[in-house]
Design a protein around this motif. Sequence first.
Motif, PDB file in Angstrom:
ATOM      1  N   ASN A 121       0.822  -1.218   0.000  1.00 57.09           N
ATOM      2  CA  ASN A 121       0.000   0.000   0.000  1.00 57.09           C
ATOM      3  C   ASN A 121       0.854   1.265   0.000  1.00 57.09           C
ATOM      4  O   ASN A 121       0.522   2.253  -0.651  1.00 57.09           O
ATOM      5  N   THR A 122       1.975   1.226   0.691  1.00 57.53           N
ATOM      6  CA  THR A 122       2.854   2.391   0.729  1.00 57.53           C
ATOM      7  C   THR A 122       3.495   2.658  -0.619  1.00 57.53           C
ATOM      8  O   THR A 122       3.667   3.820  -1.028  1.00 57.53           O
ATOM      9  N   ASN A 123       3.855   1.609  -1.339  1.00 55.82           N
ATOM     10  CA  ASN A 123       4.453   1.798  -2.663  1.00 55.82           C
ATOM     11  C   ASN A 123       3.530   2.605  -3.581  1.00 55.82           C
ATOM     12  O   ASN A 123       3.994   3.462  -4.345  1.00 55.82           O
ATOM     13  N   PHE A 124       2.255   2.328  -3.507  1.00 50.61           N
ATOM     14  CA  PHE A 124       1.297   3.087  -4.317  1.00 50.61           C
ATOM     15  C   PHE A 124       1.043   4.471  -3.718  1.00 50.61           C
ATOM     16  O   PHE A 124       0.930   5.464  -4.444  1.00 50.61           O
ATOM     17  N   ALA A 125       0.976   4.542  -2.410  1.00 53.92           N
ATOM     18  CA  ALA A 125       0.687   5.825  -1.754  1.00 53.92           C
ATOM     19  C   ALA A 125       1.789   6.848  -1.974  1.00 53.92           C
ATOM     20  O   ALA A 125       1.534   8.066  -2.003  1.00 53.92           O
ATOM     21  N   ALA A 126       3.029   6.381  -2.139  1.00 56.42           N
ATOM     22  CA  ALA A 126       4.172   7.290  -2.241  1.00 56.42           C
ATOM     23  C   ALA A 126       4.464   7.754  -3.664  1.00 56.42           C
ATOM     24  O   ALA A 126       5.369   8.573  -3.875  1.00 56.42           O
ATOM     25  N   ILE A 127       3.712   7.259  -4.637  1.00 56.92           N
ATOM     26  CA  ILE A 127       3.954   7.648  -6.033  1.00 56.92           C
ATOM     27  C   ILE A 127       3.842   9.163  -6.183  1.00 56.92           C
ATOM     28  O   ILE A 127       2.856   9.773  -5.786  1.00 56.92           O
ATOM     29  N   GLY A 128       4.882   9.771  -6.726  1.00 57.32           N
ATOM     30  CA  GLY A 128       4.880  11.203  -6.986  1.00 57.32           C
ATOM     31  C   GLY A 128       5.199  12.077  -5.790  1.00 57.32           C
ATOM     32  O   GLY A 128       5.255  13.306  -5.918  1.00 57.32           O
ATOM     33  N   LEU A 129       5.435  11.466  -4.636  1.00 56.57           N
ATOM     34  CA  LEU A 129       5.752  12.245  -3.440  1.00 56.57           C
ATOM     35  C   LEU A 129       7.270  12.260  -3.198  1.00 56.57           C
ATOM     36  O   LEU A 129       7.959  11.277  -3.484  1.00 56.57           O
ATOM     37  N   PRO A 130       7.794  13.350  -2.652  1.00 55.44           N
ATOM     38  CA  PRO A 130       9.240  13.454  -2.381  1.00 55.44           C
ATOM     39  C   PRO A 130       9.628  12.749  -1.090  1.00 55.44           C
ATOM     40  O   PRO A 130      10.165  13.356  -0.157  1.00 55.44           O
ATOM     41  N   VAL A 131       9.342  11.473  -0.994  1.00 52.71           N
ATOM     42  CA  VAL A 131       9.638  10.700   0.205  1.00 52.71           C
ATOM     43  C   VAL A 131      10.366   9.426  -0.206  1.00 52.71           C
ATOM     44  O   VAL A 131      10.047   8.812  -1.225  1.00 52.71           O
ATOM     45  N   LYS A 132      11.391   9.064   0.561  1.00 53.62           N
ATOM     46  CA  LYS A 132      12.108   7.827   0.297  1.00 53.62           C
ATOM     47  C   LYS A 132      11.362   6.652   0.921  1.00 53.62           C
ATOM     48  O   LYS A 132      10.846   6.755   2.042  1.00 53.62           O
ATOM     49  N   VAL A 133      11.318   5.539   0.199  1.00 52.81           N
ATOM     50  CA  VAL A 133      10.589   4.357   0.661  1.00 52.81           C
ATOM     51  C   VAL A 133      11.579   3.257   1.040  1.00 52.81           C
ATOM     52  O   VAL A 133      12.410   2.850   0.228  1.00 52.81           O
ATOM     53  N   LEU A 134      11.478   2.798   2.291  1.00 51.03           N
ATOM     54  CA  LEU A 134      12.289   1.686   2.772  1.00 51.03           C
ATOM     55  C   LEU A 134      11.372   0.509   3.104  1.00 51.03           C
ATOM     56  O   LEU A 134      10.243   0.703   3.570  1.00 51.03           O
ATOM     57  N   THR A 135      11.858  -0.696   2.875  1.00 50.23           N
ATOM     58  CA  THR A 135      11.094  -1.890   3.209  1.00 50.23           C
ATOM     59  C   THR A 135      11.945  -2.810   4.077  1.00 50.23           C
ATOM     60  O   THR A 135      13.176  -2.771   4.030  1.00 50.23           O
ATOM     61  N   TYR A 136      11.275  -3.640   4.856  1.00 51.37           N
ATOM     62  CA  TYR A 136      11.947  -4.589   5.738  1.00 51.37           C
ATOM     63  C   TYR A 136      11.807  -5.999   5.189  1.00 51.37           C
ATOM     64  O   TYR A 136      10.706  -6.435   4.828  1.00 51.37           O
ATOM     65  N   ARG A 137      12.922  -6.715   5.123  1.00 49.30           N
ATOM     66  CA  ARG A 137      12.927  -8.102   4.653  1.00 49.30           C
ATOM     67  C   ARG A 137      13.423  -9.004   5.774  1.00 49.30           C
ATOM     68  O   ARG A 137      14.557  -8.871   6.236  1.00 49.30           O
ATOM     69  N   GLY A 138      12.568  -9.920   6.233  1.00 55.60           N
ATOM     70  CA  GLY A 138      12.861 -10.669   7.436  1.00 55.60           C
ATOM     71  C   GLY A 138      13.243 -12.124   7.254  1.00 55.60           C
ATOM     72  O   GLY A 138      13.442 -12.834   8.251  1.00 55.60           O
ATOM     73  N   GLN A 139      13.367 -12.621   6.012  1.00 60.30           N
ATOM     74  CA  GLN A 139      13.742 -14.017   5.816  1.00 60.30           C
ATOM     75  C   GLN A 139      14.341 -14.199   4.436  1.00 60.30           C
ATOM     76  O   GLN A 139      14.263 -13.315   3.582  1.00 60.30           O
ATOM     77  N   THR A 140      14.941 -15.354   4.227  1.00 57.81           N
ATOM     78  CA  THR A 140      15.492 -15.675   2.919  1.00 57.81           C
ATOM     79  C   THR A 140      14.439 -16.374   2.067  1.00 57.81           C
ATOM     80  O   THR A 140      13.441 -16.890   2.572  1.00 57.81           O
ATOM     81  N   GLY A 141      14.668 -16.385   0.750  1.00 55.31           N
ATOM     82  CA  GLY A 141      13.829 -17.147  -0.170  1.00 55.31           C
ATOM     83  C   GLY A 141      12.503 -16.501  -0.509  1.00 55.31           C
ATOM     84  O   GLY A 141      12.126 -15.458   0.014  1.00 55.31           O
ATOM     85  N   ASN A 142      11.813 -17.135  -1.458  1.00 57.24           N
ATOM     86  CA  ASN A 142      10.431 -16.771  -1.811  1.00 57.24           C
ATOM     87  C   ASN A 142      10.290 -15.439  -2.537  1.00 57.24           C
ATOM     88  O   ASN A 142       9.210 -14.870  -2.554  1.00 57.24           O
ATOM     89  N   ILE A 143      11.364 -14.935  -3.131  1.00 51.61           N
ATOM     90  CA  ILE A 143      11.243 -13.738  -3.955  1.00 51.61           C
ATOM     91  C   ILE A 143      12.268 -13.831  -5.080  1.00 51.61           C
ATOM     92  O   ILE A 143      13.455 -14.055  -4.837  1.00 51.61           O
ATOM     93  N   GLU A 144      11.773 -13.726  -6.325  1.00 57.15           N
ATOM     94  CA  GLU A 144      12.640 -13.827  -7.504  1.00 57.15           C
ATOM     95  C   GLU A 144      12.246 -12.740  -8.490  1.00 57.15           C
ATOM     96  O   GLU A 144      11.071 -12.389  -8.614  1.00 57.15           O
ATOM     97  N   LYS A 145      13.215 -12.228  -9.220  1.00 52.52           N
ATOM     98  CA  LYS A 145      12.950 -11.107 -10.124  1.00 52.52           C
ATOM     99  C   LYS A 145      12.025 -11.486 -11.285  1.00 52.52           C
ATOM    100  O   LYS A 145      11.412 -10.622 -11.894  1.00 52.52           O
ATOM    101  N   TRP A 146      11.909 -12.789 -11.572  1.00 53.36           N
ATOM    102  CA  TRP A 146      11.016 -13.213 -12.657  1.00 53.36           C
ATOM    103  C   TRP A 146       9.575 -13.406 -12.190  1.00 53.36           C
ATOM    104  O   TRP A 146       8.675 -13.605 -12.992  1.00 53.36           O
ATOM    105  N   ASN A 147       9.357 -13.356 -10.863  1.00 53.82           N
ATOM    106  CA  ASN A 147       8.013 -13.549 -10.302  1.00 53.82           C
ATOM    107  C   ASN A 147       7.353 -12.187 -10.105  1.00 53.82           C
ATOM    108  O   ASN A 147       7.813 -11.384  -9.290  1.00 53.82           O
ATOM    109  N   PRO A 148       6.282 -11.895 -10.841  1.00 51.03           N
ATOM    110  CA  PRO A 148       5.686 -10.548 -10.782  1.00 51.03           C
ATOM    111  C   PRO A 148       5.158 -10.142  -9.414  1.00 51.03           C
ATOM    112  O   PRO A 148       5.036  -8.946  -9.133  1.00 51.03           O
TER     113      PRO A 148
END
Length: 364
Positions: free
Chosen positions: A93-120
Amino acid sequence: MKLLVISSYKDTWNSVRPEAEMLIGLKEHGIELEVMTQDDAEYVRRFEEMGVKVHPYHPKKKFSLASIKYIRRVLKEGRFDAVYGFNNKAICNTNFAAIGLPVKVLTYRGQTGNIEKWNPTGYLTHLNPRVDRIVCVAKATEVDLRPQVWGNKNKVCTVYKGHDLAWYNDTPVDLSEFGIPEGAFVMGSVANLRPRKGLPVLMEMTHQLPKDANIHLLLVGGGMDKPEVQAMIDASPMKGRIHLAGFRKDAPAIIAGCDVSILASTKREGLPKTVIEAMVYGVAPIVSDTGGSAELIEDGISGIKIAPGDVKAMAEGVMRLFNDRELCRAMGENARQRIGEHFNVAQSARDLAKVIKDTVNGAF
């Protein structure tokens, strides 16, 4: 510098405390913090007592127009320099909310695996082009994620969630409550019943231990009443010395009464809180080398590291500590000292403050 954190603090006090206290500590480093979380979260009072403004809201779905609008309004009115999302509902929700705003977006990643650049699906959260920085809970998580990120790989970094030894002063639980006799050597394992937590590996290990050794196994966690668990217990030569505690809010105090803590996970760990809780109570840990588990210890000094699924090495580690109680005690003391010196909350607040400032200033 002004930061908005969006996270859920509905879990138990001990579970959310490391993250929350790290954030509160940002004030000492010149960062003004506001938090968006559920109004009935137990930690809200603590935030407010420490002068942190709380926005009583948390997204209920991964994608919600109402949440996007609410977050966007708070970001615009608050004129934040950065916003930090700690879970997928907050991040998406934050990724969409921050569109066009002068704010830096940080995210937290708490584990390994389950994310690949080919998976939309990954582009709804951490891989979204709107994300400026991904803060991982452990180096293993960072190393796992970097290949999946386009462009500047330095946008992926690590900040450990630190602890304070003073938080952990519970009296160890009397294990006779579970039918464990006085003088027994007790292996404790705190984990809910999930495939990646490696319970079958742990149970297979019990077949490798001497049948006449006064060694007991205590299983703490949800799901231990399932038939498949009982079947593994019935098949073990240690059947009469395996004890079930089920889900317990006082799990740290229970593990504090054990001689050894075992985490048999086979994959996708972050920085396991259960290992840290054992270490701060001076209980020697045996951990599988997955995720950040092995980062918590110095192998052979403050714990024992084994390869995931290595039943033989796990049994050897148990017997090494069983046969040398002085080593077991010393390893536990070293484990406690290591958390105090290398995984403390003041250090985490300092490291996170640097990451936030570098992100806002584009210095990474």
